[in-house]
Scaffold this motif. Structure first.
Motif: not given
Length: 72
Positions: A52, A9-11, A72, A3-7, A1
């Motif tokens: 971020k 997701r956390v957002k 999650l 980084d933009t996808e992780w960002e 995945m």
């Protein structure tokens, strides 16, 4: 995945928790101040729109709004 996808997701996780707790950004700023975290509303908006932010900020927000679990 990527980084933009992780960002994203956390957002989404934090925004969903704010909605679940019925907390606005302005209220979040007040609640953060109550636990000793100084943030402005525009800064919080920017952090959440970009996705971020540090794990520390995420935990501070969750603590401030009274969340004890995160799905999650």
């Amino acid at each position: 995945m990527a980084d933009t996808e992780w960002e994203a997701r956390v957002k989404g996780l934090l925004k969903a928790e704010l909605k679940r707790q019925n907390v606005s950004y302005a209220q979040l700023v007040d609640k953060l101040a109550a636990i000793g975290v100084a943030e402005s509303e525009p800064n919080v908006r920017n952090k959440l729109s970009r996705g971020k932010f540090t794990a520390v900020f995420l935990l501070q927000c969750l603590t401030a709004i009274g969340s004890r679990e995160l799905r999650l």
